[in-house]
Scaffold this active site. Sequence first.
Site, mmCIF file in Angstrom:
data_model
loop_
_atom_site.group_PDB
_atom_site.id
_atom_site.type_symbol
_atom_site.label_atom_id
_atom_site.label_comp_id
_atom_site.label_asym_id
_atom_site.label_seq_id
_atom_site.Cartn_x
_atom_site.Cartn_y
_atom_site.Cartn_z
ATOM 1 N N LYS A 21 -31.207 18.137 -39.646
ATOM 2 C CA LYS A 21 -31.335 19.480 -39.070
ATOM 3 C C LYS A 21 -31.992 19.426 -37.694
ATOM 4 O O LYS A 21 -31.506 20.039 -36.752
ATOM 5 C CB LYS A 21 -32.151 20.354 -40.034
ATOM 6 C CG LYS A 21 -32.312 21.781 -39.584
ATOM 7 C CD LYS A 21 -32.418 22.729 -40.763
ATOM 8 C CE LYS A 21 -33.789 22.703 -41.407
ATOM 9 N NZ LYS A 21 -34.809 23.425 -40.628
ATOM 10 N N GLY A 94 -37.030 28.588 -37.383
ATOM 11 C CA GLY A 94 -38.158 28.430 -36.468
ATOM 12 C C GLY A 94 -37.843 27.443 -35.362
ATOM 13 O O GLY A 94 -38.189 27.656 -34.195
ATOM 14 N N ARG A 122 -43.588 34.398 -38.680
ATOM 15 C CA ARG A 122 -44.092 33.111 -38.178
ATOM 16 C C ARG A 122 -44.643 33.238 -36.756
ATOM 17 O O ARG A 122 -44.093 33.944 -35.915
ATOM 18 C CB ARG A 122 -42.983 32.060 -38.274
ATOM 19 C CG ARG A 122 -42.562 31.887 -39.729
ATOM 20 C CD ARG A 122 -41.543 30.823 -39.909
ATOM 21 N NE ARG A 122 -42.097 29.505 -39.637
ATOM 22 C CZ ARG A 122 -41.382 28.397 -39.619
ATOM 23 N NH1 ARG A 122 -40.076 28.459 -39.853
ATOM 24 N NH2 ARG A 122 -41.939 27.237 -39.376
ATOM 25 N N ASP A 315 -42.397 18.254 -43.860
ATOM 26 C CA ASP A 315 -41.441 19.065 -44.631
ATOM 27 C C ASP A 315 -41.251 18.542 -46.054
ATOM 28 O O ASP A 315 -40.666 19.226 -46.900
ATOM 29 C CB ASP A 315 -40.079 19.106 -43.924
ATOM 30 C CG ASP A 315 -40.156 19.879 -42.619
ATOM 31 O OD1 ASP A 315 -41.088 20.692 -42.456
ATOM 32 O OD2 ASP A 315 -39.293 19.666 -41.745
ATOM 33 N N LYS A 342 -45.074 27.699 -42.502
ATOM 34 C CA LYS A 342 -43.657 27.304 -42.550
ATOM 35 C C LYS A 342 -42.828 28.498 -43.040
ATOM 36 O O LYS A 342 -43.289 29.628 -42.987
ATOM 37 C CB LYS A 342 -43.482 26.072 -43.449
ATOM 38 C CG LYS A 342 -44.206 24.834 -42.925
ATOM 39 C CD LYS A 342 -43.591 24.345 -41.633
ATOM 40 C CE LYS A 342 -44.348 23.135 -41.095
ATOM 41 N NZ LYS A 342 -43.905 22.773 -39.738
ATOM 42 N N ARG A 346 -46.441 27.357 -47.813
ATOM 43 C CA ARG A 346 -46.035 26.347 -48.798
ATOM 44 C C ARG A 346 -47.195 25.785 -49.610
ATOM 45 O O ARG A 346 -46.970 25.189 -50.664
ATOM 46 C CB ARG A 346 -45.251 25.215 -48.103
ATOM 47 C CG ARG A 346 -43.866 25.679 -47.671
ATOM 48 C CD ARG A 346 -43.053 24.610 -46.981
ATOM 49 N NE ARG A 346 -41.709 25.082 -46.705
ATOM 50 C CZ ARG A 346 -40.877 24.511 -45.843
ATOM 51 N NH1 ARG A 346 -41.249 23.434 -45.168
ATOM 52 N NH2 ARG A 346 -39.673 25.001 -45.658
HETATM 53 C C1 S3P Z 1 -39.198 20.572 -36.684
HETATM 54 C C2 S3P Z 1 -40.555 20.391 -36.605
HETATM 55 C C3 S3P Z 1 -41.479 20.681 -37.700
HETATM 56 C C4 S3P Z 1 -40.761 20.834 -39.026
HETATM 57 C C5 S3P Z 1 -39.522 21.659 -38.910
HETATM 58 C C6 S3P Z 1 -38.559 21.029 -37.925
HETATM 59 C C7 S3P Z 1 -38.374 20.267 -35.507
HETATM 60 O O1 S3P Z 1 -42.164 21.899 -37.420
HETATM 61 O O2 S3P Z 1 -41.622 21.381 -39.991
HETATM 62 O O3 S3P Z 1 -38.875 21.787 -40.147
HETATM 63 O O4 S3P Z 1 -37.136 20.126 -35.653
HETATM 64 O O5 S3P Z 1 -38.925 20.177 -34.416
HETATM 65 P P1 S3P Z 1 -43.453 21.939 -36.453
HETATM 66 O O6 S3P Z 1 -43.045 21.556 -35.104
HETATM 67 O O7 S3P Z 1 -43.910 23.361 -36.508
HETATM 68 O O8 S3P Z 1 -44.436 21.003 -37.079
#
Ligand code: S3P
Length: 437
Positions: A21, A94, A122, A315, A342, A346
């Site tokens: 992802k 996010g 968020r 995650d 998140k 969580r």
């Molecule tokens: C992600 C960073 C992480 C992760 C999210 C994906 C990314 O979040 O928890 O699922 O793709 O940059 P944070 O940057 O808030 O730690």
Amino acid sequence: MTLRVRSCGPLRGWVRAPGDKSISHRAAILAAIAEGTSRIEGFLTCDDCLRTADALRALGVPVDPIGSETLEVRGAGLEALREPRAALDMGNSGTGMRLLMGLVAGRPMTVEFTGDESLSRRPMDRIAEPLRLMGARVEGQGERLTPPVTVHGGDLGGITYAPPMASAQVKSAVLLAGLSAVGETTVVEVAKSRDHTERMLAAMGADLSVEGLQVTLRPGHPLRATPMQVPSDISSAAFPLAAALLVEGSDVRATDTLLNPTRTGLVEALKAMGAALEVADEREEAGEPLGALRARPGALHAAEFGGDLIPRMIDEIPLLAVIATQAEGTTVIRDAAELRVKESDRVAVMAELLSAMGADARERADGLEITGPAPLHAATIEARGDHRIAMCAAIAGLIASGETVIEGAECIATSYPSFVADLRALGADCIEEEAHD
Ligand code: S3P
């Protein structure tokens, strides 16, 4: 959608989890601002990443699906981005929202971002702060600037910024804004977070240097379109692998899985707990390490986790908590307060979920404590719009007595649309049922 899960016999076979992802979001975004046409193979066609693709189209970039997992993106450089006619609805994502806020902050345009109920809770102040320091104007709701948020982009100056939390989303947003800034931009992290943005920017010709926890970007180098191959998401593969660790007699391999060291914290944590996890077929493709992971059940013992390991498995911590219910002793997960912001809180939700299923799980301000082993029993779990909560409940359901019912399980499509099909192919007893009003 309701998901019903029962305990089952051994899980056996191999799984190729869908595309990563984090990498899919970045591949689409960077291809959109590169010069030329990029073909992205293995793109994750989940709701989150499709929102990013839609947002890029709304910003004027042709993004065409070719088959189910291939995307062709015709970028024409940063200057070609156009102000969208309507707000960009980022759904549950996010990552999509935060990275695109950084991208548009350096362009002469005003962009409003909206999201679903979970995303609307968020905090976006973590992105707004560095963008404001660079010269953008950002508006949002309340003290923590929750969505809807509006970014008024414009002339930015490079900064040196040290985010208070290890966050790849913050780091990436600042670097993307830095592409349009005058002067260099440096991000200094408190702990190393996933580094896909840095790897991809460097591969596409950006002038970027990384020294330990410090990343510096010097703008003015157009990005070159590049063919991209997205490896399988270790954050998704982790679910069938965890199931194999827990269900007696299982033997599961997850092939072509991303093994970037900023993402393999769970593998290290599980090995520290005595798990029978093997890595094979290691190689590098398109600038990212990948390989196969094989999981079989075995005796697990508790361990304590904190510090730099946490961002490398952030995650996967809810899933680690499920596994810890079957380990001998008390597992402690600390320094993980980020879990509270998140897709759901969580920490609270996992403590509640595991307790409802008979585990001895307690909240800490910054994590969880779980004492095992504890026999689990079925429960009805509400997914609360959080894909990883729904999948954690399903994995726990595989070793619980009775039928675990997961309500609102449609959110699984946020990151792992073939989750149920993949588990069933391995022999799991789980069925999806459309919800009726
Ligand atoms: C992600 C960073 C992480 C992760 C999210 C994906 C990314 O979040 O928890 O699922 O793709 O940059 P944070 O940057 O808030 O730690």
